[in-house]
Write a protein that holds these residues in place. Structure first.
Motif, PDB file in Angstrom:
ATOM      1  N   GLU A  28       0.845  -1.188   0.000  1.00 26.45           N
ATOM      2  CA  GLU A  28       0.000   0.000   0.000  1.00 26.45           C
ATOM      3  C   GLU A  28       0.883   1.243   0.000  1.00 26.45           C
ATOM      4  OE1 GLU A  28      -4.054   1.224   2.179  1.00 26.45           O
ATOM      5  OE2 GLU A  28      -2.416   0.716   3.541  1.00 26.45           O
ATOM      6  N   GLY A 121       3.696   0.981  -7.944  1.00 22.20           N
ATOM      7  CA  GLY A 121       2.612   0.394  -7.155  1.00 22.20           C
ATOM      8  C   GLY A 121       1.426  -0.081  -7.969  1.00 22.20           C
ATOM      9  N   GLN A 124      -1.965   1.925  -8.366  1.00 25.46           N
ATOM     10  CA  GLN A 124      -1.844   3.046  -7.433  1.00 25.46           C
ATOM     11  C   GLN A 124      -1.092   4.213  -8.060  1.00 25.46           C
ATOM     12  OE1 GLN A 124      -1.101   1.606  -3.084  1.00 25.46           O
ATOM     13  NE2 GLN A 124      -0.138   0.118  -4.468  1.00 25.46           N
ATOM     14  N   LEU A 144      -8.644   1.154  -8.868  1.00 24.60           N
ATOM     15  CA  LEU A 144      -7.896   0.123  -8.152  1.00 24.60           C
ATOM     16  C   LEU A 144      -8.554  -1.245  -8.172  1.00 24.60           C
ATOM     17  CD1 LEU A 144      -6.843   2.350  -5.109  1.00 24.60           C
ATOM     18  CD2 LEU A 144      -5.519   1.804  -7.161  1.00 24.60           C
ATOM     19  N   LEU A 147      -6.908  -4.977  -7.372  1.00 20.33           N
ATOM     20  CA  LEU A 147      -5.669  -4.787  -6.617  1.00 20.33           C
ATOM     21  C   LEU A 147      -5.942  -4.951  -5.128  1.00 20.33           C
ATOM     22  CD1 LEU A 147      -2.654  -4.017  -6.706  1.00 20.33           C
ATOM     23  CD2 LEU A 147      -3.353  -1.652  -6.378  1.00 20.33           C
ATOM     24  N   VAL A 149      -3.981  -4.589  -1.413  1.00 18.12           N
ATOM     25  CA  VAL A 149      -2.798  -3.924  -0.876  1.00 18.12           C
ATOM     26  C   VAL A 149      -2.375  -4.587   0.423  1.00 18.12           C
ATOM     27  CG1 VAL A 149      -3.187  -1.701  -2.008  1.00 18.12           C
ATOM     28  CG2 VAL A 149      -4.222  -2.136   0.222  1.00 18.12           C
ATOM     29  N   ARG A 151      -0.503  -4.278   4.006  1.00 19.19           N
ATOM     30  CA  ARG A 151      -0.154  -3.273   5.012  1.00 19.19           C
ATOM     31  C   ARG A 151       0.142  -3.982   6.326  1.00 19.19           C
ATOM     32  NH1 ARG A 151      -6.122  -2.485   4.546  1.00 19.19           N
ATOM     33  NH2 ARG A 151      -5.737  -1.036   2.894  1.00 19.19           N
ATOM     34  N   ALA A 159      -3.435  -8.321   3.840  1.00 15.73           N
ATOM     35  CA  ALA A 159      -3.879  -7.799   2.554  1.00 15.73           C
ATOM     36  C   ALA A 159      -5.376  -7.565   2.580  1.00 15.73           C
ATOM     37  CB  ALA A 159      -3.531  -8.767   1.428  1.00 15.73           C
ATOM     38  N   ALA A 162      -7.857  -2.955  -2.341  1.00 16.54           N
ATOM     39  CA  ALA A 162      -7.537  -1.532  -2.339  1.00 16.54           C
ATOM     40  C   ALA A 162      -8.833  -0.744  -2.439  1.00 16.54           C
ATOM     41  CB  ALA A 162      -6.618  -1.207  -3.507  1.00 16.54           C
TER      42      ALA A 162
END
Length: 190
Positions: A28, A121, A124, A144, A147, A149, A151, A159, A162
């Motif tokens: 992310e 990314g 992103q 997005l 996708l 992300v 974090r 995950a 997004a």
């Protein structure tokens, strides 16, 4: 040799199981991270896109006419390589990849990748620009879909899909990027 971060991301992807089968996973990134990671940040118009087979996958090379360069020395045009496209009636979709369409106005965060660039990314790193019919102002947002992300979470990397942010006024977004690019990076270097 795999780094600990690579092993952690691999373990995260494997732990997602079938629910994430139609998503790509990327770290992310907020606007400051996109600015720091980019070799070039440009605002421009996609003028063409050509897809071809490359090493067993379809890749698309989009030419973007640069209207404004906010970081890096991009020149008048850049070529951005993305995965996916259509060749001879065969199509491939790369979930989470930036989608660039000819005629579209974009704001891109790019990293050098050989003779072309790629979006930082994945999706992103691509903001799509359109005029809001209600206000007449230009707004930018990220697309997005597909996708996920990664974090940090209480159990390590986690995950999640997004989240598409709300459209941002283009003028304000450009000012924020200019401030971030001009600011010294953490540790005192740019």
């Amino acid at each position: 040799m795999r780094t600990p971060a690579c092993r952690a991301l691999s373990a995260l992807v494997l732990s997602l199981g079938p629910a994430a089968a139609h998503a790509s996973v990327a770290a992310e990134m907020d606007l400051a991270e996109l600015c720091r990671s980019a070799d070039a940040v440009i605002h421009g118009i996609v003028v063409s896109a050509e897809s071809a087979w490359e090493d067993g996958v379809i890749a698309t090379r989009s030419t973007v006419r640069v209207a404004r360069s906010l970081k890096g020395a991009a020149g008048d045009q850049v070529v951005v390589r993305t995965l996916g496209g259509v060749v001879g009636g065969i199509g491939q979709i790369a979930s989470g990849e930036a989608a660039l369409r000819p005629g579209e106005e974009v704001l891109l965060f790019l990293e050098a990748a050989g003779p072309a660039y790629r979006a930082v990314g994945m999706a992103q790193g691509a903001f799509h620009v359109r005029r809001d019919p209600a206000t007449g102002q230009k707004a930018a947002w990220q697309e997005l879909g597909g996708l996920a992300v990664a974090r940090p979470g209480p159990r390590g990397l986690e995950a999640a899909p997004a989240a598409r942010g709300a459209p941002v006024a283009l003028d304000e977004l450009l000012r924020r990027i200019e401030r971030l690019v001009a600011a010294p990076a953490p540790g005192g270097s740019r």
